[in-house]
Scaffold this motif. Sequence first.
Motif, mmCIF file in Angstrom:
data_model
loop_
_atom_site.group_PDB
_atom_site.id
_atom_site.type_symbol
_atom_site.label_atom_id
_atom_site.label_comp_id
_atom_site.label_asym_id
_atom_site.label_seq_id
_atom_site.Cartn_x
_atom_site.Cartn_y
_atom_site.Cartn_z
ATOM 1 N N LEU A 151 -115.306 73.229 -97.847
ATOM 2 C CA LEU A 151 -114.020 72.549 -97.927
ATOM 3 C C LEU A 151 -114.233 71.058 -98.095
ATOM 4 C CD1 LEU A 151 -113.323 75.175 -96.138
ATOM 5 C CD2 LEU A 151 -111.386 73.848 -95.416
ATOM 6 N N ILE A 152 -113.444 70.456 -98.962
ATOM 7 C CA ILE A 152 -113.422 69.010 -99.109
ATOM 8 C C ILE A 152 -112.417 68.517 -98.075
ATOM 9 C CG2 ILE A 152 -112.912 67.090 -100.646
ATOM 10 C CD1 ILE A 152 -113.477 69.153 -102.986
ATOM 11 N N LEU A 153 -112.892 67.833 -97.037
ATOM 12 C CA LEU A 153 -112.031 67.411 -95.937
ATOM 13 C C LEU A 153 -111.420 66.047 -96.240
ATOM 14 C CD1 LEU A 153 -114.326 68.531 -92.993
ATOM 15 C CD2 LEU A 153 -112.472 69.809 -94.101
ATOM 16 N N VAL A 154 -110.087 66.009 -96.263
ATOM 17 C CA VAL A 154 -109.339 64.829 -96.689
ATOM 18 C C VAL A 154 -108.767 64.089 -95.486
ATOM 19 C CG1 VAL A 154 -107.342 64.069 -98.039
ATOM 20 C CG2 VAL A 154 -108.735 65.970 -98.854
ATOM 21 N N ASP A 155 -108.933 62.770 -95.462
ATOM 22 C CA ASP A 155 -108.272 61.909 -94.478
ATOM 23 C C ASP A 155 -106.929 61.543 -95.093
ATOM 24 O OD1 ASP A 155 -107.264 59.757 -93.008
ATOM 25 O OD2 ASP A 155 -109.270 59.026 -92.517
ATOM 26 N N ILE A 156 -105.891 62.257 -94.721
ATOM 27 C CA ILE A 156 -104.589 62.118 -95.372
ATOM 28 C C ILE A 156 -103.964 60.747 -95.130
ATOM 29 C CG2 ILE A 156 -103.119 63.099 -93.569
ATOM 30 C CD1 ILE A 156 -103.024 63.933 -97.336
ATOM 31 N N ASP A 157 -104.219 60.131 -93.969
ATOM 32 C CA ASP A 157 -103.713 58.779 -93.714
ATOM 33 C C ASP A 157 -104.275 57.795 -94.726
ATOM 34 O OD1 ASP A 157 -102.221 59.592 -91.527
ATOM 35 O OD2 ASP A 157 -103.721 58.988 -90.056
ATOM 36 N N ARG A 158 -105.588 57.845 -94.933
ATOM 37 C CA ARG A 158 -106.220 56.933 -95.904
ATOM 38 C C ARG A 158 -105.766 57.222 -97.322
ATOM 39 N NH1 ARG A 158 -112.456 56.715 -93.890
ATOM 40 N NH2 ARG A 158 -112.061 55.664 -91.919
#
Length: 176
Positions: A151-158
């Motif tokens: 999984l490509i883990l995304v920092d949604i805030d950034r």
Amino acid sequence: MIFLKKLDMTSENNSASTGTPIETGMEFLAFTLGQEEYGLDIQTVRELRSYDTVTRMANAPKFIKGVINLRGSIVPIIDMRIKFNLGAPAYDQFTVVIILNVAGRVIGMVVDSVSDVITLTAEQVKPPPPMGTALDTDYLVGMGVLDDRMLILVDIDRLMSSADIGLIGKNSKTAA
């Protein structure tokens, strides 16, 4: 419409959105865009909805599909397939809008499908590969490895506060 129950983290020190290491288990919502599987911190997820028509906004970037009225709140809807240049989006029975609470704002994110909630340990999260200036990876937490899945883990805030999206400003007011 599907509602997700907020899930408790196993450690108060865990926070993908602040870039701190994952010390014990952390839960991610797994979703697909094109052929790739992504994950985001489950605690940012407010609910899941099927894709429905949106009200388009004049002069908005192409990846901003428009807005919806969600129980009295106007919510911007971003199509991540368009944002990440993954080809023309196809909206079908599997298309999902993930309603997120990001920096006190409610935002909708269109994805191809949602599969499950995955708990990853610190050992299962690898740092994102170095890409130099060829690719902006500032919004990536890392790569989650679970058996034969990655999984490509995304920092949604950034991601949502990045210069090219800009939906969340540095001085954003907190709203419920």
